[in-house]
Scaffold this motif. Structure first.
Motif, PDB file in Angstrom:
ATOM      1  N   GLU A 144     -80.864 -12.370  45.829  1.00  0.00           N
ATOM      2  CA  GLU A 144     -82.167 -11.920  45.392  1.00  0.00           C
ATOM      3  C   GLU A 144     -83.138 -12.694  45.577  1.00  0.00           C
ATOM      4  O   GLU A 144     -83.098 -13.808  45.427  1.00  0.00           O
ATOM      5  N   THR A 145     -84.430 -12.370  45.993  1.00  0.00           N
ATOM      6  CA  THR A 145     -85.644 -13.490  46.223  1.00  0.00           C
ATOM      7  C   THR A 145     -85.740 -13.940  44.743  1.00  0.00           C
ATOM      8  O   THR A 145     -85.783 -13.415  43.589  1.00  0.00           O
ATOM      9  N   ALA A 157     -98.209 -17.444  48.321  1.00  0.00           N
ATOM     10  CA  ALA A 157     -97.331 -16.665  48.961  1.00  0.00           C
ATOM     11  C   ALA A 157     -96.409 -17.398  49.902  1.00  0.00           C
ATOM     12  O   ALA A 157     -95.114 -17.410  49.950  1.00  0.00           O
ATOM     13  N   LYS A 158     -96.874 -18.493  50.639  1.00  0.00           N
ATOM     14  CA  LYS A 158     -96.169 -19.215  51.699  1.00  0.00           C
ATOM     15  C   LYS A 158     -95.576 -20.148  50.845  1.00  0.00           C
ATOM     16  O   LYS A 158     -94.258 -20.491  51.419  1.00  0.00           O
ATOM     17  N   ASP A 159     -95.827 -20.706  49.823  1.00  0.00           N
ATOM     18  CA  ASP A 159     -95.083 -21.652  49.105  1.00  0.00           C
ATOM     19  C   ASP A 159     -93.835 -21.090  48.460  1.00  0.00           C
ATOM     20  O   ASP A 159     -92.909 -21.620  48.290  1.00  0.00           O
ATOM     21  N   LYS A 160     -94.078 -19.663  47.980  1.00  0.00           N
ATOM     22  CA  LYS A 160     -92.911 -18.951  47.427  1.00  0.00           C
ATOM     23  C   LYS A 160     -91.762 -18.670  48.380  1.00  0.00           C
ATOM     24  O   LYS A 160     -90.588 -18.698  48.446  1.00  0.00           O
ATOM     25  N   THR A 165     -86.524 -20.358  50.990  1.00  0.00           N
ATOM     26  CA  THR A 165     -85.715 -20.837  51.972  1.00  0.00           C
ATOM     27  C   THR A 165     -85.176 -22.318  51.667  1.00  0.00           C
ATOM     28  O   THR A 165     -84.118 -22.466  52.309  1.00  0.00           O
ATOM     29  N   GLU A 166     -85.599 -22.899  50.996  1.00  0.00           N
ATOM     30  CA  GLU A 166     -85.174 -24.224  50.634  1.00  0.00           C
ATOM     31  C   GLU A 166     -84.170 -24.124  49.446  1.00  0.00           C
ATOM     32  O   GLU A 166     -83.422 -25.290  49.348  1.00  0.00           O
ATOM     33  N   THR A 167     -84.211 -23.115  48.649  1.00  0.00           N
ATOM     34  CA  THR A 167     -83.371 -23.095  47.364  1.00  0.00           C
ATOM     35  C   THR A 167     -81.954 -22.509  47.834  1.00  0.00           C
ATOM     36  O   THR A 167     -81.748 -21.550  48.032  1.00  0.00           O
ATOM     37  N   LEU A 168     -80.978 -23.402  48.122  1.00  0.00           N
ATOM     38  CA  LEU A 168     -79.791 -22.881  48.644  1.00  0.00           C
ATOM     39  C   LEU A 168     -78.951 -22.096  47.505  1.00  0.00           C
ATOM     40  O   LEU A 168     -79.280 -22.397  46.479  1.00  0.00           O
ATOM     41  N   LYS A 169     -77.900 -21.333  47.844  1.00  0.00           N
ATOM     42  CA  LYS A 169     -77.353 -20.682  46.777  1.00  0.00           C
ATOM     43  C   LYS A 169     -76.603 -21.597  45.924  1.00  0.00           C
ATOM     44  O   LYS A 169     -76.000 -21.011  44.737  1.00  0.00           O
ATOM     45  N   ASN A 170     -76.257 -22.857  46.389  1.00  0.00           N
ATOM     46  CA  ASN A 170     -75.531 -23.884  45.557  1.00  0.00           C
ATOM     47  C   ASN A 170     -76.135 -24.810  44.719  1.00  0.00           C
ATOM     48  O   ASN A 170     -75.739 -25.833  44.262  1.00  0.00           O
ATOM     49  N   LYS A 180     -87.437 -31.501  49.125  1.00  0.00           N
ATOM     50  CA  LYS A 180     -88.507 -31.145  50.010  1.00  0.00           C
ATOM     51  C   LYS A 180     -89.742 -31.244  49.042  1.00  0.00           C
ATOM     52  O   LYS A 180     -90.043 -30.831  48.083  1.00  0.00           O
ATOM     53  N   ASN A 181     -90.829 -32.028  49.855  1.00  0.00           N
ATOM     54  CA  ASN A 181     -92.004 -32.123  49.294  1.00  0.00           C
ATOM     55  C   ASN A 181     -92.799 -30.806  49.539  1.00  0.00           C
ATOM     56  O   ASN A 181     -93.654 -30.727  50.611  1.00  0.00           O
ATOM     57  N   ILE A 182     -92.976 -30.123  48.741  1.00  0.00           N
ATOM     58  CA  ILE A 182     -93.331 -28.754  48.834  1.00  0.00           C
ATOM     59  C   ILE A 182     -94.462 -28.530  47.488  1.00  0.00           C
ATOM     60  O   ILE A 182     -94.585 -29.334  46.694  1.00  0.00           O
ATOM     61  N   GLN A 183     -95.480 -27.671  47.984  1.00  0.00           N
ATOM     62  CA  GLN A 183     -96.401 -27.367  47.032  1.00  0.00           C
ATOM     63  C   GLN A 183     -95.890 -26.663  46.033  1.00  0.00           C
ATOM     64  O   GLN A 183     -95.378 -25.427  46.018  1.00  0.00           O
ATOM     65  N   SER A 184     -95.962 -27.343  44.631  1.00  0.00           N
ATOM     66  CA  SER A 184     -95.113 -26.552  43.350  1.00  0.00           C
ATOM     67  C   SER A 184     -95.930 -26.562  42.397  1.00  0.00           C
ATOM     68  O   SER A 184     -96.965 -27.407  42.302  1.00  0.00           O
TER      69      SER A 184
END
Length: 418
Positions: A144-145, A157-160, A165-170, A180-184
């Motif tokens: 699930e998202t 929304a784009k940051d979510k 995308t970047e949070t892998l299942k593991n 990753k340098n993302i807006q958090s």
């Protein structure tokens, strides 16, 4: 600071076990041994873990450590195994479960994660807003998202979408910040940085040369370390980090040796760093190389560095057999120094030092965790304060005669040689 921790299906912990770091109603030394992140919440700064060999003492420390590592460690690809998955031997394939309530300053967090060797099955991170109510930072279920809480208004929304995308299942959601340098949201960034910088697992600061280099760069650090060593009666007046070189004759012999490769020659001829401890005597001062100092001196040099780290705001340190190579009085001196000087830090350690149980003038019964194996070889947790012993009953004697459990059950000392 940890308020409560639960573990299930990790190493020797099969059934869910929970340990509280909240102080009991006992008022003895309550101000000296606790920290109040919020009015009415008193969290113990020190927890000692007792038990027989192979009972699970170290495993409890490793479980707490594994949770923090899992929270901030990302994976390069989704096929990598989760190294923190170390299930009970009879429950391999079943998920491991961690839950923790902790404080960073005045903010309370609650985190729950369920995972197996290949994926995070469920995780939820909550925190207290200014209203003091626990609210969701995020919640994530398998396939699930990620659902971010309504209080995270700064996340667009784009940051979510990037997080999903970047949070892998593991790996965890928070661990995505590691790769990753993302807006958090600032609350997530601050938490990630705090865990990375302020949570120290078993064996931190083992490299004496790194400690000496830090002291060499920072006069304040050096003065602190020397003060701790002086108060511990090591008669050490100074610490120097120096470079040593070989004698000209030996250098010539190495250079001429045709049996030694150029690569090895370069290593042998490279100047080496050495730590010198300077001591005072009635006659004159002298220096001793670190490698020739006693095991106790080496151990306390590292513990002095840990005390420096514990002085940082909200630091958590985990240790196994803290008393290793130390005289009992020195161990006691270290613990008392910690309790008297540190305010918002927490020290958790496993120990075999039974004499600490007699120091009830300083150490309360709710600070003592006992670990015992059940009949199915699973570790069980409880506290010395759970037994309701009268305050005049010696805790040390009660432990020695087996009233508290968590002791080895030994056989006869006679050996049948037939």
């Amino acid at each position: 600071m940890i308020q409560e921790f639960s573990v299930k299906n990790f190493l020797s912990f099969r059934e869910k076990q929970t340990i509280s770091f909240l102080a009991s109603t006992d008022k003895k030394n309550v101000n000296e041994v606790t920290f109040q992140p919020r009015e009415g919440v008193k969290i113990l700064k020190l927890l000692m873990v007792y038990g027989a060999n192979a009972s699970g003492k170290t495993n409890l420390i490793l479980a707490i450590q594994a949770l923090w590592v899992l929270m901030i460690s990302s994976q390069a690809n989704e096929d990598e195994k989760i190294s923190q998955y170390r299930p009970f031997i009879l429950d391999e394939g079943e998920p491991t479960e961690f839950e923790i309530i902790f404080w960073k300053g005045s903010i309370k967090y609650k985190y729950h994660v369920v995972f197996d060797e290949s994926r995070i099955l469920y995780e939820r991170l909550m925190y207290t807003t200014e209203s003091g109510i626990l609210s969701d930072l995020y919640e994530r279920s398998q396939k699930e998202t990620i659902k971010f809480g309504s209080t995270i208004r700064e996340l667009k929304a784009k940051d979510k979408q990037v997080f999903n995308t970047e949070t892998l299942k593991n790996h965890t959601v928070l661990a995505t910040l590691n790769k990753k340098n993302i807006q958090s949201p600032s609350v997530l960034v601050d938490l990630y940085i705090w865990i990375k910088n302020n949570v120290h697992g078993i064996g931190s600061y083992q490299n004496a040369y790194e400690i000496a280099e830090l002291a060499n760069r920072d006069k304040g650090v050096k003065n602190f370390l020397l003060e701790i060593l002086k108060k511990a009666d090591f008669n050490i007046s100074d610490v120097h980090l120096v470079e040593t070189t070989l004698s000209p004759q030996l250098i010539t012999e190495i250079e001429k040796d045709v049996n030694v490769s150029n690569e090895l020659k370069a290593k042998l001829l490279k100047p080496q760093k050495e730590i010198l401890f300077f001591h005072n005597s009635d006659e004159k001062a002298f220096s001793i190389p670190y490698r020739m100092e006693s095991a106790g001196t080496k151990a306390y040099f590292r513990l002095a560095r840990l005390l420096l780290e514990l002085g940082n705001e909200g630091t958590l340190v985990m240790e196994d057999e803290l008393e290793d190579s130390l005289h009992y009085d020195l161990l006691l001196h270290f613990l008392e120094t910690f309790l008297r000087t540190e305010i918002e830090s927490q020290l958790i350690f496993a120990t075999h030092s039974q004499m600490l149980l007699s120091e009830e003038w300083m150490l309360r019964r709710d600070m003592i965790v006992l670990v015992e194996k059940s009949k199915n070889s699973s570790s069980l947790l409880y506290k010395a304060s759970d037994f309701g012993l009268h305050k005049n009953v010696s805790l040390l004697n009660a432990y020695k005669i087996g009233k508290l459990g968590a002791k080895p059950i030994l056989g006869s000392t006679f050996i049948n040689e037939s």
